[in-house]
Structure formats: C-alpha cells, structure tokens
Motif scaffolding. Structure first.
Motif, PDB file in Angstrom:
ATOM      1  N   GLY A  44       0.817  -1.208   0.000  1.00 29.94           N
ATOM      2  CA  GLY A  44       0.000   0.000   0.000  1.00 29.94           C
ATOM      3  C   GLY A  44       0.846   1.252   0.000  1.00 29.94           C
ATOM      4  N   ASP A  45       0.658   2.093   1.009  1.00 27.55           N
ATOM      5  CA  ASP A  45       1.379   3.362   1.061  1.00 27.55           C
ATOM      6  C   ASP A  45       2.870   3.169   1.294  1.00 27.55           C
ATOM      7  OD1 ASP A  45      -1.394   4.926   2.805  1.00 27.55           O
ATOM      8  OD2 ASP A  45      -0.961   4.724   0.665  1.00 27.55           O
ATOM      9  N   ASN A  46       3.260   2.005   1.789  1.00 27.39           N
ATOM     10  CA  ASN A  46       4.681   1.760   2.035  1.00 27.39           C
ATOM     11  C   ASN A  46       5.375   1.109   0.849  1.00 27.39           C
ATOM     12  OD1 ASN A  46       4.444   2.737   4.663  1.00 27.39           O
ATOM     13  ND2 ASN A  46       3.731   0.746   5.411  1.00 27.39           N
ATOM     14  N   ALA A  47       4.662   1.033  -0.256  1.00 29.12           N
ATOM     15  CA  ALA A  47       5.259   0.394  -1.431  1.00 29.12           C
ATOM     16  C   ALA A  47       6.500   1.147  -1.857  1.00 29.12           C
ATOM     17  CB  ALA A  47       4.251   0.378  -2.575  1.00 29.12           C
ATOM     18  N   SER A  48       7.501   0.375  -2.280  1.00 34.99           N
ATOM     19  CA  SER A  48       8.779   1.002  -2.584  1.00 34.99           C
ATOM     20  C   SER A  48       8.789   1.610  -3.972  1.00 34.99           C
ATOM     21  CB  SER A  48       9.886  -0.044  -2.477  1.00 34.99           C
ATOM     22  OG  SER A  48       9.702  -0.996  -3.511  1.00 34.99           O
ATOM     23  N   ALA A  49       9.738   2.519  -4.163  1.00 36.15           N
ATOM     24  CA  ALA A  49       9.912   3.137  -5.478  1.00 36.15           C
ATOM     25  C   ALA A  49      10.328   2.090  -6.491  1.00 36.15           C
ATOM     26  CB  ALA A  49      10.967   4.239  -5.379  1.00 36.15           C
ATOM     27  N   LEU A  50      10.964   1.031  -6.017  1.00 34.85           N
ATOM     28  CA  LEU A  50      11.421  -0.032  -6.918  1.00 34.85           C
ATOM     29  C   LEU A  50      10.246  -0.693  -7.637  1.00 34.85           C
ATOM     30  CD1 LEU A  50      14.139  -1.293  -7.688  1.00 34.85           C
ATOM     31  CD2 LEU A  50      13.680  -3.102  -6.044  1.00 34.85           C
ATOM     32  N   ALA A  51       9.123  -0.816  -6.933  1.00 37.10           N
ATOM     33  CA  ALA A  51       7.939  -1.418  -7.559  1.00 37.10           C
ATOM     34  C   ALA A  51       7.448  -0.538  -8.704  1.00 37.10           C
ATOM     35  CB  ALA A  51       6.839  -1.616  -6.519  1.00 37.10           C
ATOM     36  N   TYR A  52       7.463   0.766  -8.496  1.00 40.60           N
ATOM     37  CA  TYR A  52       7.049   1.673  -9.573  1.00 40.60           C
ATOM     38  C   TYR A  52       8.049   1.638 -10.726  1.00 40.60           C
ATOM     39  CZ  TYR A  52       3.275   3.688  -6.820  1.00 40.60           C
ATOM     40  OH  TYR A  52       2.112   3.863  -6.119  1.00 40.60           O
ATOM     41  N   LEU A  53       9.340   1.479 -10.389  1.00 39.77           N
ATOM     42  CA  LEU A  53      10.344   1.374 -11.450  1.00 39.77           C
ATOM     43  C   LEU A  53      10.090   0.120 -12.274  1.00 39.77           C
ATOM     44  CD1 LEU A  53      12.935   2.187 -12.886  1.00 39.77           C
ATOM     45  CD2 LEU A  53      14.241   1.075 -11.084  1.00 39.77           C
ATOM     46  N   PHE A  62      -7.413   5.385  -2.653  1.00 43.43           N
ATOM     47  CA  PHE A  62      -7.146   3.954  -2.541  1.00 43.43           C
ATOM     48  C   PHE A  62      -5.657   3.732  -2.354  1.00 43.43           C
ATOM     49  CE2 PHE A  62     -11.318   2.502  -3.630  1.00 43.43           C
ATOM     50  CZ  PHE A  62     -11.831   3.408  -4.542  1.00 43.43           C
ATOM     51  N   ARG A  63      -5.315   2.586  -1.763  1.00 50.46           N
ATOM     52  CA  ARG A  63      -3.913   2.180  -1.635  1.00 50.46           C
ATOM     53  C   ARG A  63      -3.543   1.381  -2.873  1.00 50.46           C
ATOM     54  NH1 ARG A  63      -6.372  -0.043   2.696  1.00 50.46           N
ATOM     55  NH2 ARG A  63      -5.834  -2.116   1.917  1.00 50.46           N
ATOM     56  N   GLY A  64      -2.271   1.450  -3.247  1.00 52.23           N
ATOM     57  CA  GLY A  64      -1.827   0.609  -4.349  1.00 52.23           C
ATOM     58  C   GLY A  64      -1.121   1.396  -5.426  1.00 52.23           C
ATOM     59  N   ASP A  65      -1.165   0.872  -6.641  1.00 49.29           N
ATOM     60  CA  ASP A  65      -0.489   1.501  -7.782  1.00 49.29           C
ATOM     61  C   ASP A  65      -1.225   2.800  -8.116  1.00 49.29           C
ATOM     62  OD1 ASP A  65       0.522   2.223 -10.257  1.00 49.29           O
ATOM     63  OD2 ASP A  65       0.743   0.166 -10.931  1.00 49.29           O
ATOM     64  N   GLN A  66      -0.662   3.915  -7.679  1.00 50.79           N
ATOM     65  CA  GLN A  66      -1.351   5.199  -7.811  1.00 50.79           C
ATOM     66  C   GLN A  66      -1.492   5.627  -9.268  1.00 50.79           C
ATOM     67  OE1 GLN A  66      -2.828   6.734  -5.221  1.00 50.79           O
ATOM     68  NE2 GLN A  66      -2.167   4.910  -4.106  1.00 50.79           N
ATOM     69  N   VAL A  67      -0.566   5.216 -10.121  1.00 47.44           N
ATOM     70  CA  VAL A  67      -0.652   5.575 -11.547  1.00 47.44           C
ATOM     71  C   VAL A  67      -1.861   4.877 -12.171  1.00 47.44           C
ATOM     72  CG1 VAL A  67       0.529   5.404 -13.767  1.00 47.44           C
ATOM     73  CG2 VAL A  67       1.818   6.001 -11.714  1.00 47.44           C
ATOM     74  N   GLN A  68      -2.004   3.587 -11.864  1.00 47.93           N
ATOM     75  CA  GLN A  68      -3.152   2.829 -12.391  1.00 47.93           C
ATOM     76  C   GLN A  68      -4.450   3.353 -11.815  1.00 47.93           C
ATOM     77  OE1 GLN A  68      -2.622  -1.360 -11.561  1.00 47.93           O
ATOM     78  NE2 GLN A  68      -1.916  -1.734 -13.634  1.00 47.93           N
ATOM     79  N   ILE A  69      -4.418   3.696 -10.539  1.00 46.84           N
ATOM     80  CA  ILE A  69      -5.652   4.150  -9.871  1.00 46.84           C
ATOM     81  C   ILE A  69      -6.114   5.469 -10.474  1.00 46.84           C
ATOM     82  CG2 ILE A  69      -6.590   4.997  -7.675  1.00 46.84           C
ATOM     83  CD1 ILE A  69      -4.730   2.936  -6.304  1.00 46.84           C
ATOM     84  N   GLU A  70      -5.161   6.342 -10.759  1.00 43.42           N
ATOM     85  CA  GLU A  70      -5.518   7.636 -11.339  1.00 43.42           C
ATOM     86  C   GLU A  70      -6.155   7.444 -12.714  1.00 43.42           C
ATOM     87  OE1 GLU A  70      -2.216  10.441 -11.209  1.00 43.42           O
ATOM     88  OE2 GLU A  70      -3.051  11.380 -13.007  1.00 43.42           O
TER      89      GLU A  70
END
Lengths: 380, 315
Positions: A242-251, B110-118
């Motif tokens: 959730g909010d603690n997801a790392s930047a690596l996941a977005y990369l 929501f929690r999660g992939d904010q790019v997808q959520i947007e």
C-alpha cells in the motif's frame, strides 16, 4: 393402443407443464452451484451442488409423474390427448402406487440411455416400452380409433438398431472406465496447489524476500523472466504494501508500461518516492543519453550492479566486469543466469591478453582469472 | 414448437388499442435507435486487467464499509480472497454494478499503484458519462434514475430488435385477448399498472444496482396473469408442430391456466436460480411483479357484477 403421435405430443405437453415445476425445485441448488463456480472454476462444492440438483430433478419428476398416474391414471399431457395408462395383462380398475412409482422410475431412467428405450414404443407389438413391461401397464387411447400394431419390418429394424446402440454404449462405457482408471494411476486427479501470489518463474527458495523484486527485475533485464512475472511481483508489492510500497515497484512497472505517457508517470512517481539510487536508475534506463556515472560508485541494488556490468563488458573493462559478475553470482537466483556473461568476460580477457602479449605485461589478477576459468571448465 | 394462436387474432381491426400499443412500442424503439449515443461497452473498464483493478479497489471499498452496509452485499462478495486474481476479477465485474461504489469511486483514495488508480478513476468518470447519455439509462428504470416519467417510459423502450419482436408477439396475442374480454381502457390500465408493479419488483431485487431495465415484459406478464385468473376455464388454441408428417402438426385447445406454469413458474425458477447480486439479462423480478398485479386485477375482475363487465366490454 394409443397412437405414437398422441403419446409424443403428450410427452411434449408434460415437459411443458412439469419442467417449470422441476426447475423451481432445483433453482436453489442451481443458484448455489453457480455461486461456487463464480469464484472457482473447478470448485468441488459446485460439482456437489450440481449432483444434488440432478438428484432433486430426478426425484421430483418421478414423484410428479407417479402422483398423476395414481390419481388420474394419466399425466396432464396424456389427459389432454385422451390417453390412459392401464393394467396389463391382468385388468384392474386402478394402478397401484407401486406400479406408478416403478413405471415413473424406469421412464425417467430411460433418459440415462439417451432416450433410446423409448423407441420400443414404435417397435413393440403392443407398443410397450421397458417401463411398461416392468410395471405391467399398457397405454391406451379413449379415442374411437386406436393405433394399429407395428409392421414386422418396423419391429425388426428398430430392435436391431437398439441392440446396436446398446452395444456401442457398453463399448464407450468400457473405454471411459479404462481411461479413468489410467488417469487415476497417473495422478491426473491429484489436488493442485493454490495459485501463489508471486511469480512461479522465480522459486521462493532461491531468493530472499527482502530483495526478491530487485532480483526479478534484474532477471527481467537479462530477459530471463517474462514481463508478466515482473508485473506480478511489482503488483504484489504495490497492492500488499500500500502506502509503504517502494519506489522499486514503480520502477518495475515503468519497465513494462504500455505507453510512453504511462512510463513517464511511473518514473515521476519513482523520483517522488526516492531521490537517490532508484531515481537515478530510472533515468539511466529510460534516458538513453545517460552514462553509468549517474548510477553512483557504490550501488546497492542488484539491477544497478547488473547494468554497470553490462557497461563494463561493452567498454572492455573485463577485470572489473569479472569482479562484478562474481559479486552478483553470490545471489543464488542470479548464479546460472550470469554464467554466460562470466564466460564472455573471461574469454574476452583471454583474447585481450593474447592479442597484447609482449606489448604490455599481463597483471597477476588477469592471469589468475583466466587460469581459474580453465580449471573450472577443463579447458587446456 | 407450440404457440398460442387465438382465432380472433385474424380480426385485427377489432383490437385498436392493442394495435396502438404495438405501434407505440415500435415507434419509440425506432426513435431510440436513431438517437442512441456512444456505447459504454467499448470502455477500457471492461477489459480483463481493468476488471482486476476494479476488483482490488472494490475490495478496499468493502473493507471501509460499516458492518451493516457490508452485510447488504451478497455472501460470495464477502468471501473473495484478495490474493486470487480470478476471484478479484469477478469481484471487479460486480463492482461496476454497485451504485454506492461507482458514485464514490472518483473521489475516494485507494492504496496501491497510484498511476493505475488515477487512470482508472478517469475511466470511471468517462464510463459514467457515456452510460448516462445512453437512452437505455435515460428512459429505462434504475435505482439511479427513477423519476416519475421513467416508470412509464421504460415500458415502451427496448434494448434490441429481438427484444422488441418477442415482446410484440406476446403483446399482440395476449393484448388482443384481453381487449376482446374487457375493452381497450382496461387493457391500457392493466398494461400501465402492471409495468409500474414490475418496476417495483425490479427495484426491490436490485436496490443498489446500476443496470437499467427496459421492455414491456412486466406489462405483458400482468396481462397474462390477468387473463389466466379472469378466464381460467377458457381454452386457448395452440398451434403445434413436431414434424411435417401427417398428424404431427395442427391445433390443440388447452386451458388458460397452462400459461401459469409455462411463464410465471418458469420466471420464478429462473429468478431463484440467479446467484445473489448478479443479473441475467432478463428482469424476472419485474415479470413476477407485473404478474402479481395481474393476478390481483384478475381476481377483482371476477368479483365485478355482470352488468359492469358488460359496460367495460362495450367501452
């Protein structure tokens, strides 16, 4: 005797009248089965609900038919078509309850043989199918004109086709039995494990949980795992942390983004969460004019170190590349994946040594590395 | 194959009100067909990945609900495992039918992939916009759109040619029969009130749904049920066809009451067989609501004295 067409029409009318009632009785089981299959395609509970539904349908059909035969000596369709079911050969005023149940039971069981037993209505001398003979009944008409007996040719033809069908059914049943037994021996029906949330291409035993995503991303950069695998790992981190997801996941998501706009959004998100190595890594990967100096001198991530290794191999820094490979190969999951690069580095180093032999002395480290390779692979 | 075919149907000029209702249904359908907007069926929300995303977000939405609101949702919704993506995808399909969720989806965090959520929230907004422009939503009946006029307009709107054709066949047969029995005014009354009752039945079963209902089925069910009760002993001619052989096709006279198991019991069974919270494309609850009103009106008709029946027929 009743005409065949009248009996067929009576059957059709009975189906129209009884099937809604049977459907109503089975609706609850059908609803349950659909709900179970909604969440799981191979739900055991769903199959059991289906089976119970079929049993209820069978029992309700038998009871409905028996009730009409007992009270009115005919089903609703037969009543409309002026047909009655009577005792035969011993004439009695009414059918007994046992006769009604027996006749209904065998009548319904005829459908298990795809309705073929009904053909005896056409072929039998008195148009008595098995269910009539088993329950000592006969179907007669109240119309002024009754049906004639079948012709001998009709009887012979239909009987022979029925016998052929029964033989074929027996053969198919035997084959199905054999096949099922064979599959049972091959553990075909063994319980399958539940699907894991993580990618199956990277076993959990080969990488620690802490840098699993980093390792998977490195393998993806080496084309050793699919993009679906990387997405699965990244999604697992994003949606569970959730909010603690790392930047690596977005990369990781930026590497598999379908459009450039989406990719840029992910990179922006990476740099919003991390201003250091991961953001630099994102810019290095997506901006082609960036050199490896952006990655820093002491990278921590496996992905960063792998990209530096690639750059070292490309620019001929073979000793440094070998050192990088050996450092990365300490990770169990990367060991076999980097073997090819290890061989490439040593081979290139050997070529370099032979090419420049005499012009400049080879260092002790370079010779040691080549010798270790030769010892490892038994190369003379 | 077996179809009712009353002998009176050939005298079509004797049934002006039935003809008028049929014409009205047809004209309104043509109007809606030509004026239809962009279909929401092309929305990216309906793709597999978007369904999974919708399911994940709906799962978070459910976790934020108080217990009394959570238990209004079907049992299977509450049993979904968030780790099983197949179950989450099914949950995503249900999420698009939850009015409360769709209304709050754009604003909720929501929690999660904010790019997808947007991106998803933008898709939800455009999905809602294109849906609201659909004439099925504007003229149909849903818990979102239940203005007084929509209770009437939905009875004359249809979703496609086959829907219109099947309803028209039944309306022609049963409408002519009821009109010959008790006149044009009664026909219109039963048709309209049956439609309203059908709408009530539909909204009772899908109070939180977003899918609109259209069609004259509830009104026709009311007419059917009315006739079954008003004239239970009358025999209706049915044409049957089994095969082209002699004596395998023809006419048979069956009692009116046969229509009850054929249509109404089947509708009840079909409604009961649908998993909780899901739809089937056919509003069985509306059929039953209309039929219930038809049964009541039929009983009331039978209680009327003979002179009053005659008066209605002459009108």
């Amino acid at each position: 005797m009743a005409f065949v067409r009248d009996r067929f029409l009576a059957f059709f009318l009975d189906f129209m009248i009884f099937s809604p009632v049977v459907s109503l009785c089975c609706a609850g089981f059908l609803r349950q089965a659909k709900t179970f299959f909604l969440l799981q395609n191979d739900s055991l509970e769903g199959y059991i609900s289906w089976a119970l539904m079929l049993v209820v349908a069978f029992v309700v059909s038998v009871l409905l038919q028996s009730a009409f035969l007992f009270f009115w000596q005919a089903t609703p369709g037969q009543l409309f078509m002026q047909i009655r079911v009577v005792n035969y050969p011993v004439p009695r005023s009414r059918l007994t309850l046992g006769q009604c149940l027996q006749r209904s039971l065998f009548w319904n069981m005829s459908f298990l043989l795809l309705g073929v037993p009904f053909l005896e209505v056409v072929s039998h001398l008195r148009r008595r199918a098995f269910y009539d003979r088993a329950s000592d009944t006969l179907v007669v008409t109240h119309k002024q004109v009754c049906a004639p007996a079948p012709l001998p040719f009709e009887t012979r033809m239909v009987s022979s086709w029925m016998h052929l069908f029964y033989f074929a059914m027996a053969l198919v049943a035997a084959m199905l039995f054999g096949r099922t037994y064979f599959l049972l021996q091959k553990d075909y029906f063994a319980q399958t494990e539940q699907k894991a949330a993580l990618c199956a291409e990277v076993p959990a035993s080969e990488v620690s949980e802490h840098h699993r995503l980093d390792a998977v991303m490195t393998l993806f950069l080496m084309n050793k795992v699919s993009s679906d695998c990387l997405v699965q790992e990244a999604d697992h981190e994003l949606w569970s942390e959730g909010d603690n997801a790392s930047a690596l996941a977005y990369l990781a998501k930026s590497l598999v983004a379908e459009t450039l706009t989406e990719q840029r959004k992910y990179v922006a998100k990476v740099c919003a969460l991390d201003k250091k190595e991961i953001c630099q890594l994102a810019h290095y990967i997506h901006d082609e004019d960036q050199g490896t100096q952006i990655l820093g001198e002491h990278p921590i991530l496996l992905s960063t170190r792998f990209l530096i290794l690639e750059d070292q191999l490309e620019n001929g820094h073979y000793m440094a590349a070998l050192s990088s490979v050996q450092s990365l190969q300490k990770e169990k999951v990367l060991k076999s994946a980097l073997e090819k690069r290890y061989v490439s580095a040593v081979w290139a180093l050997n070529e370099h040594l032979q090419h420049h032999h005499g012009r400049e002395p080879a260092s002790a480290d370079e010779q040691t590395a080549v010798q270790e390779f030769k010892d490892k692979y038994g190369v003379p | 194959m077996i179809l009712p075919y009353t002998e009176d149907l050939r005298k079509y000029r004797s049934f002006p009100v039935t003809g008028a209702l049929l014409l009205l249904n047809f004209l309104i359908f043509i109007f809606l067909l030509n004026a239809g907007g962009e279909t929401p069926m092309n929305s990216p929300l309906l793709e597999e990945k978007a369904m999974v995303l919708s399911g994940r977000l709906y799962y978070q939405f459910l976790q934020s609900l108080p217990a009394e609101q959570l238990y209004l949702r079907p049992t299977w919704v509450r049993q979904v495992h968030s780790d099983d993506l197949e179950q989450v995808e099914v949950l995503g399909a249900y999420a698009l039918r939850d009015r409360n969720f769709m209304e709050q989806a754009s604003e909720q965090s929501f929690r999660g992939d904010q790019v997808q959520i947007e991106a998803w929230q933008k898709d939800v907004e455009s999905f809602k916009d294109s849906s609201s422009q659909q004439l099925a939503y504007r003229f149909g009946l849903t818990s979102l759109e239940s203005s007084p006029l929509s209770w009437i307009t939905y009875q004359f709107a249809h979703s496609g040619w086959m829907h219109l054709l099947s309803n028209s066949v039944f309306l022609a047969i049963i409408g002519a029969t009821v009109e010959s029995l008790c006149g044009g005014l009664s026909l219109v009354l039963i048709y309209t009130l049956g439609g309203i009752a059908g709408g009530l039945g539909f909204l009772l079963m899908s109070a939180h749904g977003t899918v609109p209902m259209v069609g004259a089925s509830a009104s026709i069910s009311a007419l059917l049920a009315f006739y079954c009760v008003a004239e239970p002993r009358r025999r209706i001619r049915y044409l049957y066809f089994v095969s082209p052989l002699p004596h395998h096709f023809g006419a048979i006279y069956l009692p009116t009451l046969l229509m009850i198991p054929l249509f109404l019991v089947t509708d009840a069974a079909s409604l009961w067989a649908i998993p909780e919270g899901l739809g089937s494309g056919v509003a069985y609850s509306a059929h039953l609501g209309g039929a219930f009103l038809g049964l009541i009106l039929g009983c009331a008709y039978r209680q009327l004295r003979w002179p009053q029946r005659q008066l209605l027929r002459d009108f």
